[in-house]
Design an enzyme around this catalytic site. Sequence first.
Site, mmCIF file in Angstrom:
data_model
loop_
_atom_site.group_PDB
_atom_site.id
_atom_site.type_symbol
_atom_site.label_atom_id
_atom_site.label_comp_id
_atom_site.label_asym_id
_atom_site.label_seq_id
_atom_site.Cartn_x
_atom_site.Cartn_y
_atom_site.Cartn_z
ATOM 1 N N SER A 27 0.833 -1.197 0.000
ATOM 2 C CA SER A 27 0.000 0.000 0.000
ATOM 3 C C SER A 27 0.876 1.260 0.000
ATOM 4 O O SER A 27 1.636 1.478 -0.941
ATOM 5 C CB SER A 27 -0.968 -0.048 1.181
ATOM 6 O OG SER A 27 -1.983 0.911 1.045
ATOM 7 N N HIS A 70 -7.324 -6.105 0.683
ATOM 8 C CA HIS A 70 -6.152 -5.300 1.027
ATOM 9 C C HIS A 70 -5.441 -5.813 2.280
ATOM 10 O O HIS A 70 -4.489 -5.201 2.735
ATOM 11 C CB HIS A 70 -6.611 -3.846 1.253
ATOM 12 C CG HIS A 70 -5.524 -2.821 1.126
ATOM 13 N ND1 HIS A 70 -4.895 -2.521 -0.065
ATOM 14 C CD2 HIS A 70 -4.958 -1.987 2.047
ATOM 15 C CE1 HIS A 70 -4.008 -1.576 0.114
ATOM 16 N NE2 HIS A 70 -4.014 -1.226 1.385
ATOM 17 N N ASP A 120 -10.049 -5.643 -3.522
ATOM 18 C CA ASP A 120 -9.513 -4.592 -2.647
ATOM 19 C C ASP A 120 -10.444 -3.389 -2.675
ATOM 20 O O ASP A 120 -10.707 -2.815 -3.737
ATOM 21 C CB ASP A 120 -8.119 -4.210 -3.158
ATOM 22 C CG ASP A 120 -7.339 -3.329 -2.199
ATOM 23 O OD1 ASP A 120 -7.942 -2.432 -1.579
ATOM 24 O OD2 ASP A 120 -6.114 -3.526 -2.088
#
Length: 282
Positions: free
Chosen positions: A151, A260, A227
């Site tokens: 991320s 995620h 995600d």
Amino acid sequence: MSLDILSTQKSFGGWHKRIRHHSDVLGCDMVFAVYLPPQAAQAGARLPVLYWLSGLTCTDENFMQKAGAQRMAAELGLIIVAPDTSPRGAEVPGDPDGAWDFGHGAGFYVNATQAPWSRHYRMHDYVVEELPALIEANFPASDRRGISGHSMGGHGALVCALRNPGRYRSVSAFAPISNPMQCPWGEKALSRYLGEDRAQWREWDTCALIAQAGERLPLLVDQGEADGFLAEQLKPEALHAAATAAGHPLTLRLQPGYDHSYYFIASFIDDHLRHHASALAG
């Protein structure tokens, strides 16, 4: 430099350590984690190192506790180093609005130029220069370096590699913030750390950096198709377009059903560790 060992735990025949030290670059104390595989105990060992950069709100602990990387790192003889995601301490300013996506836990791996952030928020120089120098001076670590992250940390890994040709031999990312100039998380962070001149942001945006990259280090990127941040924040399609336009080698794997979370990272971390170990061997 004085190192304060906070904890030591046995893992797959090696050792996981949490260590505090004073960072001159960041102007505060920092904590990082290091996993030393069993091969580190061999006389004269100088092992390759994978630097892992975590995402928003994380510390050095998230990856080491949740990703399940130690088993494969022990098999491959790979040291893993996981720094914190920002400077911290009473003297380090956080988000003035008390939000979670800026300031403490959200350093974005840039060198801030705007007050009051510029005094402490120089995570790029910390990750690229100060921390590797410390690791290579105090552990059985070589200068064969790889970098990866998730991320915000995926953004950091890609940017660190692209900005520093020759510094790393391998790079990968999970669900990176690929085009921070064009997403809410990135716009908030870059406007505060770097100011409102968007031309300055290009030096910290993977999609902009790929076009002018000084080397064509292959990129391995995994992205979960389920995600929740995919469309608004992560923009893998922009990364694919930038790499295609520049002729930059990119393996972008879209993984159906994955989100995620660290369940996603743990599912594919072995592939990434093998990717790095292959490039870092010898």
